[in-house]
Design an enzyme around this catalytic site. Sequence first.
Site, PDB file in Angstrom:
ATOM      1  N   HIS A 242       0.817  -1.226   0.000  1.00  0.00           N
ATOM      2  CA  HIS A 242       0.000   0.000   0.000  1.00  0.00           C
ATOM      3  C   HIS A 242       0.852   1.278   0.000  1.00  0.00           C
ATOM      4  O   HIS A 242       0.768   2.110  -0.908  1.00  0.00           O
ATOM      5  CB  HIS A 242      -0.880   0.047   1.258  1.00  0.00           C
TER       6      HIS A 242
HETATM    7  C1  BDR Z   1      -2.910   0.752   5.394  1.00  0.00           C
HETATM    8  O1  BDR Z   1      -3.096   0.280   6.733  1.00  0.00           O
HETATM    9  C2  BDR Z   1      -1.884  -0.202   7.256  1.00  0.00           C
HETATM   10  O2  BDR Z   1      -2.071  -1.480   7.755  1.00  0.00           O
HETATM   11  C3  BDR Z   1      -0.863  -0.134   6.154  1.00  0.00           C
HETATM   12  O3  BDR Z   1       0.381   0.281   6.681  1.00  0.00           O
HETATM   13  C4  BDR Z   1      -1.423   0.865   5.183  1.00  0.00           C
HETATM   14  O4  BDR Z   1      -1.012   2.181   5.495  1.00  0.00           O
HETATM   15  C5  BDR Z   1      -3.621  -0.169   4.427  1.00  0.00           C
HETATM   16  O5  BDR Z   1      -4.969  -0.235   4.733  1.00  0.00           O
END
Ligand code: BDR
Length: 312
Positions: A242
Amino acid sequence: MTARKIIIDTDPGQDDAVALLLAMASPELDILGITVVAGNVPLALTEVNTRKVCELAGRSDIPVYAGCDAPLERPLVTAEHVHGKTGLDGADLPEPTMRLQDRHAVDFIIDTIRNSDPGQITLCPLGPLTNIAEALTRAPDITAKIAEIVLMGGGYFEQGNITPSAEFNIYVDPEAAKIVFGAGVKLTVIPLDCTHKALTNPARVKAFRVLGTPVGDAVAGLTDFFERFDKEKYGSVGAPLHDPCVIAYLLQPDLFQGRFINVEIETASQLTLGSTVADWWRVSGRKPNATFIRDIDDEGFFTLLTERLGRL
Ligand code: BDR
Ligand code: CA
């Protein structure tokens, strides 16, 4: 080339760590500071993890500031079930020796933007938006000076990952997200709709390992760990990276495609708390406030990421 000045706000998190490494490997970006927030794991861990990652990259010169340890109005929700107990499970990084700055992250954000010329600084939030919202609320005068906010959060077609309808970063602090989305700052949103197309796979993780460097080994270890949860949940070949998408967007925006639309944050409903109501089809008549990214050239993204990590 003048490097683009950025402040990264983060809650490492394996994918945050990879995003930090990508930024630190990229001369196009001038990281003024890294501000840390509670999110994937509590603040005491996210700030240590951030310093560990700086030291891994040989960048202990970058100041790290601890910020808010809880959302604006709610108890903290964490995600150890995804990221492990430390937040950085999968890589055994040494305890950092670089010091944490004394100043609060929110003060650093406010002072740095206040003392800059308008349009100079881009904020890159990779976690819950608590620090950013707090800064905008305490110092509304900085709003007009921010060049852009490019954040990871939300989802429309993909809906949610922490609840059926909400993505983690927005869900943890929906009141903060509402402030940021309503601030009138140029806003680019990298939601699950984009990041769920940036999946690791065995060949991509092998490419990290083949770098044969401490950074390559650490990133391979982190992604190995991070993958297990998503592979089981989605039945996919790998896991979405992400947060690195935010940094890749700064480096190569042509890898991404989206629409300038209205996006509102749900803060009232128990069932859909933290959902990003994205008017992708432009049916609401509400004013556009965000460029909402839906597509990514995933091959191009992984090529960029691996090449940059190889520089560290
Ligand atoms: C986001 O939530 C976190 O778990 C990850 O680091 C990312 O920023 C994805 O939903
Ligand atoms: Ca994150």
